[in-house]
Design a protein around this motif. Structure first.
Motif, PDB file in Angstrom:
ATOM      1  N   GLU A   1       0.838  -1.205   0.000  1.00  9.58           N
ATOM      2  CA  GLU A   1       0.000   0.000   0.000  1.00  9.58           C
ATOM      3  C   GLU A   1       0.870   1.251   0.000  1.00  9.58           C
ATOM      4  O   GLU A   1       0.610   2.207  -0.754  1.00  9.58           O
ATOM      5  CB  GLU A   1      -0.907  -0.004   1.229  1.00  9.58           C
ATOM      6  CG  GLU A   1      -2.026  -1.029   1.183  1.00  9.58           C
ATOM      7  CD  GLU A   1      -2.737  -1.155   2.517  1.00  9.58           C
ATOM      8  OE1 GLU A   1      -2.635  -0.202   3.330  1.00  9.58           O
ATOM      9  OE2 GLU A   1      -3.386  -2.184   2.758  1.00  9.58           O
ATOM     10  N   ALA A   2       1.921   1.261   0.848  1.00 16.35           N
ATOM     11  CA  ALA A   2       2.815   2.423   0.926  1.00 16.35           C
ATOM     12  C   ALA A   2       3.565   2.609  -0.399  1.00 16.35           C
ATOM     13  O   ALA A   2       3.750   3.741  -0.868  1.00 16.35           O
ATOM     14  CB  ALA A   2       3.798   2.251   2.078  1.00 16.35           C
ATOM     15  N   TRP A   3       3.982   1.494  -1.001  1.00 17.43           N
ATOM     16  CA  TRP A   3       4.674   1.566  -2.297  1.00 17.43           C
ATOM     17  C   TRP A   3       3.766   2.172  -3.361  1.00 17.43           C
ATOM     18  O   TRP A   3       4.176   3.063  -4.112  1.00 17.43           O
ATOM     19  CB  TRP A   3       5.137   0.173  -2.711  1.00 17.43           C
ATOM     20  CG  TRP A   3       5.703   0.123  -4.098  1.00 17.43           C
ATOM     21  CD1 TRP A   3       6.983   0.405  -4.474  1.00 17.43           C
ATOM     22  CD2 TRP A   3       4.995  -0.210  -5.306  1.00 17.43           C
ATOM     23  NE1 TRP A   3       7.121   0.279  -5.846  1.00 17.43           N
ATOM     24  CE2 TRP A   3       5.921  -0.105  -6.377  1.00 17.43           C
ATOM     25  CE3 TRP A   3       3.680  -0.592  -5.580  1.00 17.43           C
ATOM     26  CZ2 TRP A   3       5.558  -0.357  -7.705  1.00 17.43           C
ATOM     27  CZ3 TRP A   3       3.313  -0.841  -6.901  1.00 17.43           C
ATOM     28  CH2 TRP A   3       4.244  -0.728  -7.944  1.00 17.43           C
ATOM     29  N   ALA A   4       2.528   1.690  -3.435  1.00 11.12           N
ATOM     30  CA  ALA A   4       1.588   2.192  -4.441  1.00 11.12           C
ATOM     31  C   ALA A   4       1.357   3.693  -4.255  1.00 11.12           C
ATOM     32  O   ALA A   4       1.354   4.463  -5.230  1.00 11.12           O
ATOM     33  CB  ALA A   4       0.266   1.436  -4.360  1.00 11.12           C
ATOM     34  N   TYR A   5       1.181   4.117  -3.007  1.00 17.51           N
ATOM     35  CA  TYR A   5       0.968   5.542  -2.742  1.00 17.51           C
ATOM     36  C   TYR A   5       2.172   6.365  -3.217  1.00 17.51           C
ATOM     37  O   TYR A   5       2.007   7.434  -3.834  1.00 17.51           O
ATOM     38  CB  TYR A   5       0.730   5.773  -1.254  1.00 17.51           C
ATOM     39  CG  TYR A   5       0.616   7.240  -0.894  1.00 17.51           C
ATOM     40  CD1 TYR A   5      -0.544   7.948  -1.206  1.00 17.51           C
ATOM     41  CD2 TYR A   5       1.661   7.911  -0.279  1.00 17.51           C
ATOM     42  CE1 TYR A   5      -0.659   9.301  -0.899  1.00 17.51           C
ATOM     43  CE2 TYR A   5       1.563   9.257   0.026  1.00 17.51           C
ATOM     44  CZ  TYR A   5       0.406   9.948  -0.283  1.00 17.51           C
ATOM     45  OH  TYR A   5       0.311  11.281   0.002  1.00 17.51           O
ATOM     46  N   GLU A   6       3.377   5.873  -2.953  1.00 11.59           N
ATOM     47  CA  GLU A   6       4.575   6.597  -3.383  1.00 11.59           C
ATOM     48  C   GLU A   6       4.676   6.662  -4.900  1.00 11.59           C
ATOM     49  O   GLU A   6       5.057   7.698  -5.471  1.00 11.59           O
ATOM     50  CB  GLU A   6       5.834   5.952  -2.795  1.00 11.59           C
ATOM     51  CG  GLU A   6       6.013   6.219  -1.317  1.00 11.59           C
ATOM     52  CD  GLU A   6       7.415   5.904  -0.828  1.00 11.59           C
ATOM     53  OE1 GLU A   6       8.287   5.570  -1.673  1.00 11.59           O
ATOM     54  OE2 GLU A   6       7.645   5.996   0.387  1.00 11.59           O
ATOM     55  N   ILE A   7       4.334   5.571  -5.570  1.00 10.42           N
ATOM     56  CA  ILE A   7       4.390   5.560  -7.041  1.00 10.42           C
ATOM     57  C   ILE A   7       3.396   6.566  -7.616  1.00 10.42           C
ATOM     58  O   ILE A   7       3.706   7.320  -8.540  1.00 10.42           O
ATOM     59  CB  ILE A   7       4.109   4.147  -7.583  1.00 10.42           C
ATOM     60  CG1 ILE A   7       5.252   3.196  -7.218  1.00 10.42           C
ATOM     61  CG2 ILE A   7       3.895   4.174  -9.094  1.00 10.42           C
ATOM     62  CD1 ILE A   7       6.610   3.574  -7.797  1.00 10.42           C
ATOM     63  N   PHE A   8       2.187   6.607  -7.056  1.00  3.88           N
ATOM     64  CA  PHE A   8       1.200   7.583  -7.524  1.00  3.88           C
ATOM     65  C   PHE A   8       1.682   9.014  -7.251  1.00  3.88           C
ATOM     66  O   PHE A   8       1.525   9.903  -8.088  1.00  3.88           O
ATOM     67  CB  PHE A   8      -0.150   7.345  -6.851  1.00  3.88           C
ATOM     68  CG  PHE A   8      -0.853   6.095  -7.309  1.00  3.88           C
ATOM     69  CD1 PHE A   8      -1.013   5.817  -8.660  1.00  3.88           C
ATOM     70  CD2 PHE A   8      -1.357   5.186  -6.379  1.00  3.88           C
ATOM     71  CE1 PHE A   8      -1.668   4.669  -9.085  1.00  3.88           C
ATOM     72  CE2 PHE A   8      -2.014   4.036  -6.805  1.00  3.88           C
ATOM     73  CZ  PHE A   8      -2.167   3.780  -8.153  1.00  3.88           C
ATOM     74  N   SER A   9       2.269   9.234  -6.073  1.00  2.59           N
ATOM     75  CA  SER A   9       2.754  10.569  -5.712  1.00  2.59           C
ATOM     76  C   SER A   9       3.888  11.002  -6.632  1.00  2.59           C
ATOM     77  O   SER A   9       3.939  12.166  -7.062  1.00  2.59           O
ATOM     78  CB  SER A   9       3.228  10.593  -4.252  1.00  2.59           C
ATOM     79  OG  SER A   9       2.159  10.342  -3.366  1.00  2.59           O
ATOM     80  N   GLU A  10       4.796  10.078  -6.943  1.00  2.00           N
ATOM     81  CA  GLU A  10       5.891  10.393  -7.866  1.00  2.00           C
ATOM     82  C   GLU A  10       5.352  10.747  -9.251  1.00  2.00           C
ATOM     83  O   GLU A  10       5.876  11.642  -9.924  1.00  2.00           O
ATOM     84  CB  GLU A  10       6.849   9.203  -7.974  1.00  2.00           C
ATOM     85  CG  GLU A  10       7.695   8.971  -6.730  1.00  2.00           C
ATOM     86  CD  GLU A  10       8.485   7.659  -6.808  1.00  2.00           C
ATOM     87  OE1 GLU A  10       8.432   7.000  -7.868  1.00  2.00           O
ATOM     88  OE2 GLU A  10       9.144   7.309  -5.823  1.00  2.00           O
ATOM     89  N   SER A  11       4.314  10.047  -9.669  1.00  2.64           N
ATOM     90  CA  SER A  11       3.717  10.321 -10.972  1.00  2.64           C
ATOM     91  C   SER A  11       3.095  11.716 -11.004  1.00  2.64           C
ATOM     92  O   SER A  11       3.158  12.421 -12.014  1.00  2.64           O
ATOM     93  CB  SER A  11       2.649   9.264 -11.295  1.00  2.64           C
ATOM     94  OG  SER A  11       3.210   7.968 -11.313  1.00  2.64           O
ATOM     95  N   LEU A  12       2.488  12.102  -9.870  1.00  6.31           N
ATOM     96  CA  LEU A  12       1.899  13.435  -9.772  1.00  6.31           C
ATOM     97  C   LEU A  12       2.971  14.516  -9.831  1.00  6.31           C
ATOM     98  O   LEU A  12       2.798  15.552 -10.485  1.00  6.31           O
ATOM     99  CB  LEU A  12       1.108  13.547  -8.462  1.00  6.31           C
ATOM    100  CG  LEU A  12       0.565  14.929  -8.086  1.00  6.31           C
ATOM    101  CD1 LEU A  12      -0.493  15.376  -9.090  1.00  6.31           C
ATOM    102  CD2 LEU A  12      -0.016  14.908  -6.676  1.00  6.31           C
ATOM    103  N   GLN A  13       4.109  14.274  -9.153  1.00 10.63           N
ATOM    104  CA  GLN A  13       5.165  15.278  -9.042  1.00 10.63           C
ATOM    105  C   GLN A  13       6.097  15.311 -10.249  1.00 10.63           C
ATOM    106  O   GLN A  13       6.891  16.247 -10.395  1.00 10.63           O
ATOM    107  CB  GLN A  13       5.982  15.021  -7.768  1.00 10.63           C
ATOM    108  CG  GLN A  13       5.176  15.194  -6.491  1.00 10.63           C
ATOM    109  CD  GLN A  13       5.794  14.513  -5.284  1.00 10.63           C
ATOM    110  OE1 GLN A  13       6.932  14.047  -5.346  1.00 10.63           O
ATOM    111  NE2 GLN A  13       5.042  14.433  -4.192  1.00 10.63           N
TER     112      GLN A  13
END
Length: 255
Positions: free
Chosen positions: A67-79
């Motif tokens: 879950e934490a990995w997925a959130y980070e991947i989505f956040s990186e995509s946003l940034q």
């Protein structure tokens, strides 16, 4: 009185609901694929255990890591300076929320400027037979109420498969665990077939489950039809009509 004697509140979705759902799923699939193709699919877990991570129990700790990995991947995509996925916001779901991550995307259509997907991340270990096969998805009352309140509610299941292995760091001589994401599949909960959805009366108002998250069939249905399907599953359980009526009155499902 009986279930059929009540006039229920009928959620109505927009004409472009399916298009929006497909857009979110396609975007998530692209983000996951790019993360794996670029080598950003590994979670490093340092441990001083001589034998490394206990493989027979790795599924018990994998969920929060994935879950934490997925959130980070989505956040990186946003940034990302490119942000080719048209992401405009990423939020972590609060504890006991329906979703683990809430994603908002920009839409280039006259109907709406943006679209939101509530994402439930489910982890499956390919090293353990049957791991994560029939997960609890969400609370019956919470998910049914969500569709009544918003006919355009989009609830996405992101099923992620991973493997875990250990290597020894030659410098520190410590064992390094590696949790590697190997594949993912994305579904809109509302479109899972009748036979794919089951109801578990345990825990609060009961849990909606997917019988086998790795093999599902999709069917088109409306939000109203999905609410009725959930009710049918509930009424067939040992809780029955009396308990359904109690929840219906508590959550304002009846006109």
């Amino acid at each position: 009185m009986s279930y059929d004697s009540h006039e229920l509140k009928i959620p109505v979705e927009s004409a472009d609901y399916k298009e929006c759902s497909d857009f979110i799923i396609s975007s998530i699939n692209s983000i996951m694929k790019d993360a794996m193709d670029s080598g950003r699919n590994k979670i490093i877990i340092d441990t001083n255990l001589k034998l490394g991570i206990p493989m027979e129990n790795v599924n018990k700790i994998a969920g929060p890591f994935i879950e934490a990995w997925a959130y980070e991947i989505f956040s990186e995509s946003l940034q990302s300076s490119e942000n080719k996925y048209d992401l405009i916001n990423v939020e972590a779901g609060e504890r006991l929320n329906l979703a683990d991550v809430v994603l908002q995307f920009k839409r280039s259509s006259p109907e709406r400027m943006g679209v939101t997907g509530s994402v439930d991340v489910k982890a499956t270990s390919i090293d353990i037979k049957g791991s994560g096969k029939s997960p609890n998805i969400t609370s019956y009352a919470k998910i049914r109420s969500a569709y009544v309140e918003d006919g355009d509610f989009i609830f996405i299941i992101l099923s992620i498969k991973h493997r875990v292995y250990s290597t020894r760091d030659e410098e520190t001589k410590m064992m390094k665990g590696i949790m590697e994401v190997v594949s993912s599949h994305t579904y809109d909960l509302k479109y899972l077939s009748d036979s794919d959805i089951s109801y578990n009366p345990a825990l609060g108002t009961g849990q909606i489950q997917v019988r086998d998250i790795h093999y599902v069939t999709l069917v088109d249905r409306t939000a109203a039809e999905f609410c009725m399907l959930l009710d049918k599953k509930f009424l067939a359980s040992n809780k029955g009509y009396g308990q359904w009526l109690k929840y219906a009155l508590q959550n304002n499902w009846i006109k």
